[in-house]
Design a protein around this motif. Structure first.
Motif, PDB file in Angstrom:
ATOM      1  N   ASN A 233       1.201   4.062  -2.997  1.00 41.82           N
ATOM      2  CA  ASN A 233       0.992   5.489  -2.725  1.00 41.82           C
ATOM      3  C   ASN A 233       2.123   6.329  -3.305  1.00 41.82           C
ATOM      4  OD1 ASN A 233      -1.469   5.215  -1.423  1.00 41.82           O
ATOM      5  ND2 ASN A 233      -0.538   5.026   0.603  1.00 41.82           N
ATOM      6  N   VAL A 234       3.357   5.847  -3.199  1.00 40.66           N
ATOM      7  CA  VAL A 234       4.494   6.569  -3.783  1.00 40.66           C
ATOM      8  C   VAL A 234       4.299   6.706  -5.287  1.00 40.66           C
ATOM      9  CG1 VAL A 234       6.968   6.452  -4.284  1.00 40.66           C
ATOM     10  CG2 VAL A 234       6.135   5.942  -1.982  1.00 40.66           C
TER      11      VAL A 234
ATOM     12  N   ASN B 278       1.473   6.569  -6.977  1.00 39.71           N
ATOM     13  CA  ASN B 278       0.300   7.389  -7.288  1.00 39.71           C
ATOM     14  C   ASN B 278       0.526   8.872  -7.012  1.00 39.71           C
ATOM     15  OD1 ASN B 278      -1.298   5.257  -8.183  1.00 39.71           O
ATOM     16  ND2 ASN B 278      -2.010   4.787  -6.131  1.00 39.71           N
ATOM     17  N   GLU B 279       1.383   9.209  -6.069  1.00 37.41           N
ATOM     18  CA  GLU B 279       1.585  10.599  -5.673  1.00 37.41           C
ATOM     19  C   GLU B 279       2.707  11.296  -6.435  1.00 37.41           C
ATOM     20  OE1 GLU B 279       2.201  10.318  -1.469  1.00 37.41           O
ATOM     21  OE2 GLU B 279       0.140   9.687  -1.096  1.00 37.41           O
TER      22      GLU B 279
ATOM     23  N   GLU C  98       0.829  -1.212   0.000  1.00 35.95           N
ATOM     24  CA  GLU C  98       0.000   0.000   0.000  1.00 35.95           C
ATOM     25  C   GLU C  98       0.865   1.264   0.000  1.00 35.95           C
ATOM     26  OE1 GLU C  98      -3.435   2.223   2.662  1.00 35.95           O
ATOM     27  OE2 GLU C  98      -2.814   0.202   3.205  1.00 35.95           O
ATOM     28  N   ASP C  99       1.911   1.278   0.822  1.00 38.72           N
ATOM     29  CA  ASP C  99       2.808   2.434   0.872  1.00 38.72           C
ATOM     30  C   ASP C  99       3.533   2.633  -0.457  1.00 38.72           C
ATOM     31  OD1 ASP C  99       2.079   2.980   3.477  1.00 38.72           O
ATOM     32  OD2 ASP C  99       3.824   1.974   4.364  1.00 38.72           O
TER      33      ASP C  99
END
Length: 107
Positions: free
Chosen positions: A80-81, A83-84, A76-77
């Motif tokens: 997120n990297v 996606n951001e 998940e982390d």
């Protein structure tokens, strides 16, 4: 679409003081380079996005700062990297030591 992620431990390396003209453009179209200093220490990643964002003559001047992914990070982390941020590859570290590059496997 990202189907899965992989940590790539095989990659092309280029010195931070190399001239941009020394880059194999065919490789750069589909991949990236790991940038190192004269002592083979990790300095960054170089992709075609870097060359568009920071066009310079020396490789080290073109690399953009990317978030580092610890090899203990959760999926998940890591997602997120991705996606951001605007890159397709991120450095993976274990206790501060460069271990590889996380990349999406695209279909």
């Amino acid at each position: 679409m990202i189907n899965s992620l992989t940590t790539n431990k095989e990659f092309h390396i280029i010195n931070e003081f190399s001239h941009i003209k020394s880059i194999d453009n065919n490789h750069l179209k589909n991949s990236f380079f790991v940038v190192t200093d004269d002592d083979d220490n990790y300095k960054g990643l170089l992709s075609k996005v870097d060359l568009m964002l920071k066009p310079h003559f020396i490789v080290g001047d073109c690399i953009s700062k990317r978030p580092r992914i610890e090899n203990t990070a959760s999926l998940e982390d890591i997602l997120n990297v991705f996606n951001e941020n605007r890159f397709d590859e991120y450095p993976v570290f274990e206790k501060g030591v460069f271990k590889g590059v996380s990349c999406p496997e695209k279909s």
